[in-house]
Write an enzyme that holds these catalytic residues in place. Sequence first.
Site, PDB file in Angstrom:
ATOM      1  N   TRP A  61       0.927  -1.376   0.071  1.00  0.00           N
ATOM      2  CA  TRP A  61      -0.404   0.291  -0.153  1.00  0.00           C
ATOM      3  C   TRP A  61       0.790   1.009  -0.250  1.00  0.00           C
ATOM      4  CZ3 TRP A  61      -3.340   0.068   5.220  1.00  0.00           C
ATOM      5  CH2 TRP A  61      -2.078   0.167   6.235  1.00  0.00           C
ATOM      6  N   HIS A  69      -7.164  20.562  -5.799  1.00  0.00           N
ATOM      7  CA  HIS A  69      -7.063  21.458  -7.630  1.00  0.00           C
ATOM      8  C   HIS A  69      -6.081  20.290  -8.097  1.00  0.00           C
ATOM      9  CE1 HIS A  69      -9.718  23.940  -6.626  1.00  0.00           C
ATOM     10  NE2 HIS A  69      -9.819  23.130  -5.099  1.00  0.00           N
ATOM     11  N   HIS A  73     -10.246  17.114 -11.882  1.00  0.00           N
ATOM     12  CA  HIS A  73     -10.438  17.163 -10.675  1.00  0.00           C
ATOM     13  C   HIS A  73     -11.836  18.076 -10.347  1.00  0.00           C
ATOM     14  CE1 HIS A  73      -8.259  20.771 -11.411  1.00  0.00           C
ATOM     15  NE2 HIS A  73      -9.167  21.660  -9.956  1.00  0.00           N
ATOM     16  N   ASP A  75     -14.922  20.799  -9.092  1.00  0.00           N
ATOM     17  CA  ASP A  75     -14.278  22.464  -8.312  1.00  0.00           C
ATOM     18  C   ASP A  75     -15.638  22.918  -7.634  1.00  0.00           C
ATOM     19  OD1 ASP A  75     -11.932  23.289  -8.868  1.00  0.00           O
ATOM     20  OD2 ASP A  75     -12.148  25.258 -10.339  1.00  0.00           O
ATOM     21  N   HIS A  79     -15.084  27.386  -3.765  1.00  0.00           N
ATOM     22  CA  HIS A  79     -13.294  27.220  -4.275  1.00  0.00           C
ATOM     23  C   HIS A  79     -13.209  28.139  -3.693  1.00  0.00           C
ATOM     24  CE1 HIS A  79      -9.592  26.858  -6.391  1.00  0.00           C
ATOM     25  NE2 HIS A  79     -10.269  26.855  -7.867  1.00  0.00           N
ATOM     26  N   HIS A 207     -14.273  30.720 -13.082  1.00  0.00           N
ATOM     27  CA  HIS A 207     -14.517  30.207 -11.547  1.00  0.00           C
ATOM     28  C   HIS A 207     -16.230  31.562 -10.895  1.00  0.00           C
ATOM     29  CE1 HIS A 207     -11.034  27.999 -11.986  1.00  0.00           C
ATOM     30  NE2 HIS A 207     -10.873  28.090 -11.157  1.00  0.00           N
TER      31      HIS A 207
HETATM   32  C1  23J Z   1      -6.862  28.883  -7.956  1.00  0.00           C
HETATM   33  C2  23J Z   1      -6.535  30.196  -8.493  1.00  0.00           C
HETATM   34  C3  23J Z   1      -7.246  30.245 -10.318  1.00  0.00           C
HETATM   35  C4  23J Z   1      -7.396  28.748 -10.274  1.00  0.00           C
HETATM   36  C5  23J Z   1      -7.450  28.032 -10.204  1.00  0.00           C
HETATM   37  C6  23J Z   1      -7.752  27.846  -8.903  1.00  0.00           C
HETATM   38  C7  23J Z   1      -8.033  27.073 -10.907  1.00  0.00           C
HETATM   39  O1  23J Z   1      -8.095  26.283 -12.240  1.00  0.00           O
HETATM   40  C8  23J Z   1      -8.791  26.259  -9.683  1.00  0.00           C
HETATM   41  O2  23J Z   1      -7.801  24.268 -10.226  1.00  0.00           O
HETATM   42  O3  23J Z   1      -9.110  25.456  -9.760  1.00  0.00           O
HETATM   43  S1  23J Z   1      -7.667  29.515 -12.453  1.00  0.00           S
HETATM   44 MN    MN Z   2     -10.048  23.515  -9.757  1.00  0.00          MN
END
Ligand code: 23J
Ligand code: MN
Length: 257
Positions: A61, A69, A73, A75, A79, A207
């Site tokens: 294991w 992230h 993955h 979101d 986030h 986002h």
């Molecule tokens: C944190 C800041 C900006 C971005 C992201 C994360 C991601 O793309 C993510 O993996 O959610 S653009």
């Molecule tokens: Mn992400």
Amino acid sequence: MSALTQLATALSAGKIDVIDLTHTLDPDFPVIILPPEFGQCARFRMEEVSAYDHRGPAWKWHNISMSEHTGTHFDAPSHWISGRDVPLGSVDEIPPEKFVGPVCVIDCSAETAQDDDFLMTPDHIRAWEAEHGEIPKGAWVLMRTDWSKRKGAAYLNMKEDGPHSPGPAPDAIRHLIEERDIVGFGTECVGTDAGQGMHLSPPYPAHFILHGAGKYGLQCLTNLDKLPPTGAVLMAAPLKIKNGTGSPLRVLAMVET
Ligand code: 23J
Ligand code: MN
């Protein structure tokens, strides 16, 4: 026959393919790189605990670690700052019915072959709908770019002014939410936003707008070229991490052969 009996019969008769939209978790798979003043995303790591040896004679294991992230993955609304007060906004709270639904695949691969910074607009979505019908409420919408086929440095495509990769225009995301009430948006790229998304208004519009509206994201998808434009069913259930803002996961699609 009930819908589920029909499904089970079709599955055992080989009339449905299960397509894996997931990249292998691998320390070499790139993660997003933010400007150096910000905290950074960890790559996947794996260490052996035992391998049928003195540390455990009959078992093998590993201990693993990564960011929420890392790799293919999910979101969650929590986030992003726009989604911080969304009810049921972290991965452990999202109702499980959100994790299964119809999927529409918008093929932008011809455009992204010409333009690394391609932005999908509402007109692209309208043209897709003229051909394939209206995107149903509760659908996952996936943007096909063939970006998953890029190897090494070409995937992040980092230049002096930052990463260059395609994504949705702010109006396209608004259209998918306000006019179509989708459940989420997915991409082959490292983020739901274009590489240069910080320069759009609002910054990182996918986002900001998706998560502010309680919608979800999927990133680092692959095999979108194996999906039909409509008719597939997506299954994308993140790990149940308490207060988690996202999670690596196995993303599957059922497709009629
Ligand atoms: C944190 C800041 C900006 C971005 C992201 C994360 C991601 O793309 C993510 O993996 O959610 S653009
Ligand atoms: Mn992400």
